[in-house]
Design a protein around this motif. Structure first.
Motif, mmCIF file in Angstrom:
data_model
loop_
_atom_site.group_PDB
_atom_site.id
_atom_site.type_symbol
_atom_site.label_atom_id
_atom_site.label_comp_id
_atom_site.label_asym_id
_atom_site.label_seq_id
_atom_site.Cartn_x
_atom_site.Cartn_y
_atom_site.Cartn_z
ATOM 1 N N PHE A 20 38.528 183.649 81.114
ATOM 2 C CA PHE A 20 38.543 185.092 81.393
ATOM 3 C C PHE A 20 38.185 185.782 80.083
ATOM 4 O O PHE A 20 39.043 185.867 79.202
ATOM 5 N N LEU A 23 39.584 184.360 76.850
ATOM 6 C CA LEU A 23 40.763 183.520 77.097
ATOM 7 C C LEU A 23 40.423 182.324 77.975
ATOM 8 O O LEU A 23 39.912 182.493 79.075
ATOM 9 N N ALA A 25 41.879 180.165 80.330
ATOM 10 C CA ALA A 25 43.112 180.069 81.126
ATOM 11 C C ALA A 25 43.339 178.633 81.601
ATOM 12 O O ALA A 25 44.480 178.180 81.707
ATOM 13 N N PRO A 44 55.176 176.559 81.519
ATOM 14 C CA PRO A 44 55.665 177.882 81.156
ATOM 15 C C PRO A 44 54.791 178.995 81.728
ATOM 16 O O PRO A 44 53.667 178.744 82.161
ATOM 17 N N ASN A 45 55.300 180.218 81.719
ATOM 18 C CA ASN A 45 54.528 181.372 82.175
ATOM 19 C C ASN A 45 53.217 181.443 81.411
ATOM 20 O O ASN A 45 53.186 181.240 80.197
ATOM 21 N N GLY A 46 52.149 181.692 82.151
ATOM 22 C CA GLY A 46 50.841 181.821 81.517
ATOM 23 C C GLY A 46 50.158 180.492 81.235
ATOM 24 O O GLY A 46 49.084 180.453 80.620
ATOM 25 N N ALA A 47 50.740 179.382 81.701
ATOM 26 C CA ALA A 47 50.180 178.054 81.427
ATOM 27 C C ALA A 47 48.839 177.838 82.132
ATOM 28 O O ALA A 47 48.051 176.984 81.714
ATOM 29 N N GLY A 48 48.602 178.585 83.206
ATOM 30 C CA GLY A 48 47.335 178.428 83.937
ATOM 31 C C GLY A 48 47.509 177.847 85.332
ATOM 32 O O GLY A 48 46.519 177.486 85.981
ATOM 33 N N LYS A 49 48.739 177.786 85.832
ATOM 34 C CA LYS A 49 49.013 177.157 87.128
ATOM 35 C C LYS A 49 48.343 177.919 88.275
ATOM 36 O O LYS A 49 47.655 177.327 89.114
ATOM 37 N N THR A 50 48.584 179.230 88.318
ATOM 38 C CA THR A 50 47.999 180.029 89.402
ATOM 39 C C THR A 50 46.477 180.031 89.293
ATOM 40 O O THR A 50 45.766 179.957 90.303
ATOM 41 N N THR A 51 45.968 180.070 88.083
ATOM 42 C CA THR A 51 44.519 180.016 87.898
ATOM 43 C C THR A 51 43.969 178.690 88.422
ATOM 44 O O THR A 51 42.950 178.665 89.128
ATOM 45 N N GLN A 92 51.445 183.706 95.066
ATOM 46 C CA GLN A 92 52.656 183.948 94.265
ATOM 47 C C GLN A 92 53.276 185.289 94.672
ATOM 48 O O GLN A 92 54.479 185.441 94.734
ATOM 49 N N GLU A 178 55.016 179.177 93.799
ATOM 50 C CA GLU A 178 56.377 179.693 93.604
ATOM 51 C C GLU A 178 57.018 180.220 94.887
ATOM 52 O O GLU A 178 57.420 181.378 94.964
ATOM 53 N N HIS A 209 59.149 176.998 89.488
ATOM 54 C CA HIS A 209 59.914 177.083 88.241
ATOM 55 C C HIS A 209 61.316 176.520 88.398
ATOM 56 O O HIS A 209 61.961 176.169 87.415
HETATM 57 N N1 ATP Z 1 42.153 187.661 86.551
HETATM 58 C C1 ATP Z 1 42.497 187.451 85.264
HETATM 59 N N2 ATP Z 1 41.878 188.088 84.262
HETATM 60 C C2 ATP Z 1 42.210 187.872 82.969
HETATM 61 N N3 ATP Z 1 43.174 187.015 82.572
HETATM 62 C C3 ATP Z 1 43.842 186.360 83.526
HETATM 63 C C4 ATP Z 1 43.544 186.534 84.919
HETATM 64 N N4 ATP Z 1 44.371 185.731 85.640
HETATM 65 C C5 ATP Z 1 45.145 185.089 84.742
HETATM 66 N N5 ATP Z 1 44.831 185.464 83.471
HETATM 67 C C6 ATP Z 1 45.439 184.927 82.245
HETATM 68 O O1 ATP Z 1 45.275 183.514 82.286
HETATM 69 C C7 ATP Z 1 46.436 182.865 81.761
HETATM 70 C C8 ATP Z 1 47.000 181.939 82.809
HETATM 71 O O2 ATP Z 1 47.550 182.727 83.841
HETATM 72 P P1 ATP Z 1 48.163 182.106 85.167
HETATM 73 O O3 ATP Z 1 48.504 183.244 86.052
HETATM 74 O O4 ATP Z 1 47.248 181.074 85.699
HETATM 75 O O5 ATP Z 1 49.486 181.403 84.617
HETATM 76 P P2 ATP Z 1 50.712 180.763 85.430
HETATM 77 O O6 ATP Z 1 50.907 179.415 84.857
HETATM 78 O O7 ATP Z 1 50.488 180.887 86.872
HETATM 79 O O8 ATP Z 1 51.922 181.690 84.959
HETATM 80 P P3 ATP Z 1 53.243 182.161 85.784
HETATM 81 O O9 ATP Z 1 54.220 181.020 85.682
HETATM 82 O O10 ATP Z 1 53.718 183.349 85.014
HETATM 83 O O11 ATP Z 1 52.853 182.493 87.171
HETATM 84 C C9 ATP Z 1 47.399 183.971 81.352
HETATM 85 O O12 ATP Z 1 47.204 184.212 79.973
HETATM 86 C C10 ATP Z 1 46.936 185.149 82.165
HETATM 87 O O13 ATP Z 1 47.233 186.361 81.529
#
Ligand code: ATP
Ligand code: MG
Length: 257
Positions: A20, A23, A25, A44-51, A92, A178, A209
């Motif tokens: 992104f 970044l 992700a 952890p939060n922001g690890a990239g799971k949802t991505t 989520q 989640e 989590h």
């Molecule tokens: N559409 C987007 N545009 C820009 N950055 C994004 C976007 N989606 C996610 N990110 C960034 O990518 C990184 C991974 O985010 P992601 O949501 O995949 O994490 P996660 O592991 O699901 O976290 P959580 O446990 O908080 O749900 C984070 O730094 C987030 O801010």
């Protein structure tokens, strides 16, 4: 299923990555899911799971790498086409049709699946639809509130409704992001039973989590940190992994809940 199909992973990502802007992700993730397993994806939060599950489900296009489903390259398919192949996910953030009744929410999902077949366009089967809706609501324990507007349900029930909608799509791979977030303890127990039932007929990828839920349900655990897989293995091995413990430092809620 022939012997070759049994050996092919149901899902495989090869060097999948998503950037992104500046970044990264998700970076070079190789994930393989066998048919019938329940895999937990933690980190952890922001690890990239949802991505990562966005890349698997087709909601996001990858910057690098490929996604294979049942041996077929689906990298260029959109989310709707992947749902048709059986890759189904719940968000989520809860996403239901709040003004529709609980039953109609599920009916929308059933219809969406059925309209893949020409025969169902030509001769819609209303009674079969009603039966299927009832069955899906029964599975998640919401049959008693079928006629309520979905938006009027307590939050935990809205999440269960979302899972009923996903099940109505008859997933081969069900991805839950989640699902226990915001649920009360009794609802979490019900959800665990539900996931176990689903796992009898489908493969499950569970982002979660709540470690108690992960340890109860997952056959294997994949751990992500900063966009990469840092560990993968059976629960006992993952719990004892020092790198995993380090990744969670400063996030006690993730490991102690
Ligand atoms: N559409 C987007 N545009 C820009 N950055 C994004 C976007 N989606 C996610 N990110 C960034 O990518 C990184 C991974 O985010 P992601 O949501 O995949 O994490 P996660 O592991 O699901 O976290 P959580 O446990 O908080 O749900 C984070 O730094 C987030 O801010
Ligand atoms: Mg997330």
């Amino acid at each position: 299923m022939g012997p070759l199909a049994a050996l092919t992973p149901l899902l495989e990502t090869r060097g999948i990555g998503k950037r992104f802007g500046g970044l990264e992700a998700v970076t070079g993730v190789d994930l393989r899911l066998a048919r019938g397993e329940v895999r937990a994806l933690i980190g952890p939060n922001g690890a990239g799971k949802t991505t990562l599950v966005g890349l698997i489900s087709g909601r996001l296009a990858p910057t690098t790498g490929r996604v294979l489903f049942a041996g077929r390259d689906v990298t260029r398919l959109g989310a709707a086409d992947r749902v048709r192949l059986g890759i189904v996910y719940t968000f989520q953030i809860t996403s239901i049709y709040r003004r529709l009744t609980v039953a109609d929410n599920v009916a929308v999902a059933v219809q969406r699946r059925r309209l893949r077949r020409l025969a169902d366009w030509l001769a819609p089967d209303a009674r079969g639809l009603a039966r299927e809706v009832e069955a899906a609501l029964g599975v998640v324990g919401l049959a008693g509130v079928a006629a309520e507007p979905a938006g009027a349900l307590p939050y935990g029930h809205q999440r269960l409704l979302e899972i009923a909608m996903a099940l109505a799509l008859q997933p081969a791979l069900l991805i839950l992001d989640e699902p226990t977030q915001g649920l009360a303890a009794a609802e979490i127990d019900a959800l665990c039973r539900l996931v176990r039932d689903v796992a009898a007929g489908a493969t499950v990828l569970l982002i979660e989590h709540n470690m108690a839920v992960v340890l109860e349900l997952a056959g294997r655990i994949t751990v992500m940190d900063r966009g990469r897989i840092i560990a993968e293995g059976p629960p006992r091995e993952i719990e004892a992994n020092p790198e995993v413990q380090r990744a969670y430092l400063g996030q006690p809620s993730a490991t102690s809940s």
